[in-house]
Design a protein around this motif. Structure first.
Motif, PDB file in Angstrom:
ATOM      1  N   UNK A  76       0.819  -1.224   0.000  1.00 25.47           N
ATOM      2  CA  UNK A  76       0.000   0.000   0.000  1.00 25.47           C
ATOM      3  C   UNK A  76       0.851   1.272   0.000  1.00 25.47           C
ATOM      4  N   UNK A  77       2.102   1.184   0.458  1.00 24.68           N
ATOM      5  CA  UNK A  77       2.977   2.363   0.501  1.00 24.68           C
ATOM      6  C   UNK A  77       3.262   2.908  -0.889  1.00 24.68           C
ATOM      7  N   UNK A  78       3.185   2.041  -1.879  1.00 22.48           N
ATOM      8  CA  UNK A  78       3.422   2.449  -3.268  1.00 22.48           C
ATOM      9  C   UNK A  78       2.489   3.584  -3.673  1.00 22.48           C
ATOM     10  N   UNK A  79       1.265   3.603  -3.084  1.00 17.31           N
ATOM     11  CA  UNK A  79       0.253   4.580  -3.484  1.00 17.31           C
ATOM     12  C   UNK A  79       0.364   5.906  -2.716  1.00 17.31           C
ATOM     13  N   UNK A  80       1.206   5.961  -1.698  1.00 12.61           N
ATOM     14  CA  UNK A  80       1.191   7.121  -0.796  1.00 12.61           C
ATOM     15  C   UNK A  80       1.540   8.434  -1.494  1.00 12.61           C
ATOM     16  N   UNK A  81       2.456   8.414  -2.443  1.00 10.92           N
ATOM     17  CA  UNK A  81       2.817   9.648  -3.171  1.00 10.92           C
ATOM     18  C   UNK A  81       2.440   9.565  -4.641  1.00 10.92           C
ATOM     19  N   UNK A  82       1.798   8.487  -5.037  1.00  3.75           N
ATOM     20  CA  UNK A  82       1.510   8.216  -6.457  1.00  3.75           C
ATOM     21  C   UNK A  82       2.791   8.213  -7.289  1.00  3.75           C
ATOM     22  N   UNK A  83       3.929   7.977  -6.600  1.00  5.82           N
ATOM     23  CA  UNK A  83       5.260   7.914  -7.215  1.00  5.82           C
ATOM     24  C   UNK A  83       5.777   9.270  -7.700  1.00  5.82           C
ATOM     25  N   UNK A  84       5.106  10.351  -7.307  1.00  3.82           N
ATOM     26  CA  UNK A  84       5.587  11.688  -7.675  1.00  3.82           C
ATOM     27  C   UNK A  84       6.930  12.014  -7.008  1.00  3.82           C
ATOM     28  N   UNK A  85       7.256  11.316  -5.904  1.00  2.81           N
ATOM     29  CA  UNK A  85       8.517  11.604  -5.223  1.00  2.81           C
ATOM     30  C   UNK A  85       9.724  11.362  -6.128  1.00  2.81           C
ATOM     31  N   UNK A  86       9.590  10.485  -7.126  1.00  3.02           N
ATOM     32  CA  UNK A  86      10.695  10.238  -8.050  1.00  3.02           C
ATOM     33  C   UNK A  86      11.002  11.447  -8.917  1.00  3.02           C
ATOM     34  N   UNK A  87       9.997  12.301  -9.126  1.00  6.90           N
ATOM     35  CA  UNK A  87      10.205  13.499  -9.942  1.00  6.90           C
ATOM     36  C   UNK A  87      11.013  14.563  -9.205  1.00  6.90           C
ATOM     37  N   UNK A  88      11.141  14.448  -7.899  1.00  6.29           N
ATOM     38  CA  UNK A  88      11.918  15.426  -7.122  1.00  6.29           C
ATOM     39  C   UNK A  88      13.362  15.441  -7.589  1.00  6.29           C
ATOM     40  N   UNK A  89      13.902  14.283  -7.924  1.00  7.86           N
ATOM     41  CA  UNK A  89      15.294  14.198  -8.375  1.00  7.86           C
ATOM     42  C   UNK A  89      15.410  14.538  -9.860  1.00  7.86           C
ATOM     43  N   UNK A  90      14.483  14.052 -10.670  1.00 10.14           N
ATOM     44  CA  UNK A  90      14.620  14.203 -12.120  1.00 10.14           C
ATOM     45  C   UNK A  90      14.181  15.571 -12.645  1.00 10.14           C
ATOM     46  N   UNK A  91      13.471  16.358 -11.842  1.00  9.41           N
ATOM     47  CA  UNK A  91      13.013  17.677 -12.299  1.00  9.41           C
ATOM     48  C   UNK A  91      14.212  18.552 -12.673  1.00  9.41           C
ATOM     49  N   UNK A  92      14.131  19.189 -13.832  1.00 14.08           N
ATOM     50  CA  UNK A  92      15.250  20.023 -14.290  1.00 14.08           C
ATOM     51  C   UNK A  92      15.369  21.306 -13.462  1.00 14.08           C
ATOM     52  N   UNK A  93      14.230  21.875 -13.050  1.00 10.47           N
ATOM     53  CA  UNK A  93      14.230  23.130 -12.309  1.00 10.47           C
ATOM     54  C   UNK A  93      13.996  22.871 -10.819  1.00 10.47           C
ATOM     55  N   UNK A  94      14.704  23.630  -9.963  1.00 15.16           N
ATOM     56  CA  UNK A  94      14.531  23.502  -8.520  1.00 15.16           C
ATOM     57  C   UNK A  94      13.114  23.883  -8.094  1.00 15.16           C
ATOM     58  N   UNK A  95      12.528  24.865  -8.801  1.00 16.50           N
ATOM     59  CA  UNK A  95      11.168  25.287  -8.459  1.00 16.50           C
ATOM     60  C   UNK A  95      10.179  24.133  -8.641  1.00 16.50           C
ATOM     61  N   UNK A  96      10.359  23.383  -9.719  1.00 15.69           N
ATOM     62  CA  UNK A  96       9.498  22.222  -9.951  1.00 15.69           C
ATOM     63  C   UNK A  96       9.711  21.158  -8.878  1.00 15.69           C
ATOM     64  N   UNK A  97      10.970  20.962  -8.495  1.00 19.48           N
ATOM     65  CA  UNK A  97      11.293  19.939  -7.489  1.00 19.48           C
ATOM     66  C   UNK A  97      10.612  20.244  -6.162  1.00 19.48           C
ATOM     67  N   UNK A  98      10.619  21.520  -5.756  1.00 16.81           N
ATOM     68  CA  UNK A  98       9.976  21.903  -4.499  1.00 16.81           C
ATOM     69  C   UNK A  98       8.465  21.768  -4.599  1.00 16.81           C
ATOM     70  N   UNK A  99       7.911  22.149  -5.750  1.00 13.34           N
ATOM     71  CA  UNK A  99       6.463  22.024  -5.957  1.00 13.34           C
ATOM     72  C   UNK A  99       6.038  20.558  -5.904  1.00 13.34           C
ATOM     73  N   UNK A 100       6.820  19.673  -6.533  1.00 14.32           N
ATOM     74  CA  UNK A 100       6.517  18.246  -6.515  1.00 14.32           C
ATOM     75  C   UNK A 100       6.646  17.695  -5.100  1.00 14.32           C
ATOM     76  N   UNK A 101       7.578  18.241  -4.330  1.00 16.58           N
ATOM     77  CA  UNK A 101       7.726  17.822  -2.935  1.00 16.58           C
ATOM     78  C   UNK A 101       6.449  18.093  -2.155  1.00 16.58           C
ATOM     79  N   UNK A 102       5.911  19.298  -2.294  1.00 20.71           N
ATOM     80  CA  UNK A 102       4.671  19.643  -1.590  1.00 20.71           C
ATOM     81  C   UNK A 102       3.498  18.812  -2.105  1.00 20.71           C
ATOM     82  N   UNK A 103       3.445  18.610  -3.403  1.00 23.31           N
ATOM     83  CA  UNK A 103       2.390  17.777  -3.983  1.00 23.31           C
ATOM     84  C   UNK A 103       2.434  16.372  -3.390  1.00 23.31           C
TER      85      UNK A 103
END
Length: 429
Positions: A61-88
């Motif tokens: 069930x843990x797989x669903x907790x972030x809908x896997x958006x946490x992986x985008x925190x590293x791959x995001x090209x812009x820091x602003x996107x990374x922080x936004x994805x973190x909050x999401x």
């Protein structure tokens, strides 16, 4: 020679960060290794079986907790996107926990019956919180990796490694059953995560406000993660847990406990070295892929290092697994050594290949990972069906499972290698 090596480490960010993570992980695993003979003599295989079933439910069930958006925190090209994805990801994790909490309250009896373990029912109420803190840990660990806070990650692993055996031993001395193991697991998930959150809450970049429009925008921009990575991760998790369901139906909690010990020991090299190298690989490979147009060089270097390092430990287990387990944990765990022999090849390929499959995220080709995991699940389900239909012994079934899974890891390695070049880099320049 030592001086040359130290100079090389100082000059290479990749090597330096790898050493930091590996040393912290090494300390954490040494604590685990030295405490294991004590804890495995205090608790029975049935107790570890209950823990294993709880961890199976939590991982699924843990797989669903972030809908896997946490992986985008590293791959995001812009820091602003990374922080936004973190909050999401944080908001999604909180929402998921609330939903999971009500689900467990309503269906906990059915879940316990499904797993065939009466002792599990009293611990299911903690399942949503376990999944929540697993998700939050993934979020802030990804942020720490992006920000190159490798000392922070290293320290957190040491803290978790100290908590688990300490709590388990203290409670296990006075109470029978899996209580000490459960509490140790939960505390080790909560405390390190709180420390990570505390660290980043002091960061001014992290306190920026994000409007709903920004969160919706990044959710659409990185929609491939819930569309492809989410089902792929769940299928992969489910495939990994299928032996647990098979063994639980055959031998109950005792056999699951034996399998749990085997998995834990075989997973030590991955936690000690492969995961640490993988985290620095993710950061470096992402940078090379977008800036230089290829991460193939670092991919091949990491592949060679992991193959050389992992070969001899897994070879040793393949030959003398039962003797090692009997000596370290007592005769009641000798069958866990037999399981380890069966899975030694599989865990070797997992050790080598798992960190390198991150190229599917970097290249935004998550659908390839999904197809691979569907193929994996289909193969394993066929194996399990044939085993039941022809009444094949469960150890033979596990051997076929191990070899089939290993071949699919080789396929994943080849696909990951093909994705190391960035086809859009030339057009950007």
């Amino acid at each position: 020679m030592i001086k040359r090596i130290l100079n090389k480490v100082r000059k290479s960010d990749f090597l330096k960060h790898t050493v930091i993570l590996t040393s912290g992980t090494a300390i954490a695993q040494l604590i685990t290794i030295f405490s294991a003979p004590v804890t495995y003599r205090i608790y029975q295989p049935d107790d570890y079986g209950t823990l294993g079933l709880f961890m199976t439910a939590s991982s699924l069930i843990s797989v669903f907790s972030t809908l896997q958006y946490h992986n985008a925190i590293i791959t995001a090209e812009k820091d602003e996107d990374a922080i936004s994805v973190t909050f999401l990801s944080i908001y999604l994790s909180i929402i998921f926990t609330i939903i999971a909490f009500f689900f467990v309250i309503i269906f906990k009896s059915g879940i316990s019956k499904f797993f065939g373990n009466k002792d599990l029912i009293k611990w299911l109420i903690f399942l949503p919180f376990s999944a929540c803190f697993t998700g939050l840990n993934l979020i802030f660990s990804a942020l720490a990796t992006r920000k190159r806070k490798f000392k922070l990650l290293s320290g957190n692993r040491i803290i978790a490694a100290i908590i688990v055996p300490t709590v388990s031993i203290l409670i296990g001395i006075s109470l029978k059953g899996p209580a000490g193991l459960m509490v140790g697991l939960l505390v080790s998930q909560v405390l390190p995560t709180i420390l990570l959150i505390r660290h980043f809450s002091r960061n001014s970049d992290f306190t920026l406000k994000h409007s709903p429009q920004e969160l919706i925008a990044v959710s659409k921009k990185y929609r491939n993660f819930p569309l492809y990575s989410l089902p792929a991760s769940w299928i992969n998790n489910f495939s990994n847990q299928l032996p647990v369901f098979l063994l639980n139906s055959i031998g109950g909690s005792r056999v699951v406990g034996l399998f749990n010990l085997s998995n834990r020991i075989l997973g030590l090299p991955s936690q000690l070295i492969s995961t640490a190298i993988g985290e620095t690989f993710r950061q470096r490979a992402t940078k090379d892929y977008f800036q230089n147009g290829s991460c193939r060089k670092i991919f091949l270097n990491v592949l060679m290092i992991l193959a050389i390092v992992g070969f001899f430990p897994f070879l040793l287990v393949a030959f003398v697994g039962p003797e090692l387990f009997s000596f370290a944990f007592g005769k009641k765990w000798i069958e866990a050594g037999e399981f380890s022999q069966i899975f030694s090849v599989l865990f070797f390929f997992k050790f080598v290949v798992s960190p390198l499959t991150y190229t599917t995220y970097i290249s935004n080709k998550q659908w390839i990972g999904l197809l691979t995991d569907i193929l994996l699940l289909s193969t394993i389900l066929i194996i399990m069906w044939l085993a039941k239909f022809y009444n094949i012994h469960y150890k033979t079934t596990l051997l076929i499972y191990s070899l089939s899974y290993s071949s699919l890891y080789l396929l994943s390695l080849w696909v990951s290698f093909k994705l190391t070049n960035n086809p859009n880099h030339a057009s950007k320049n």
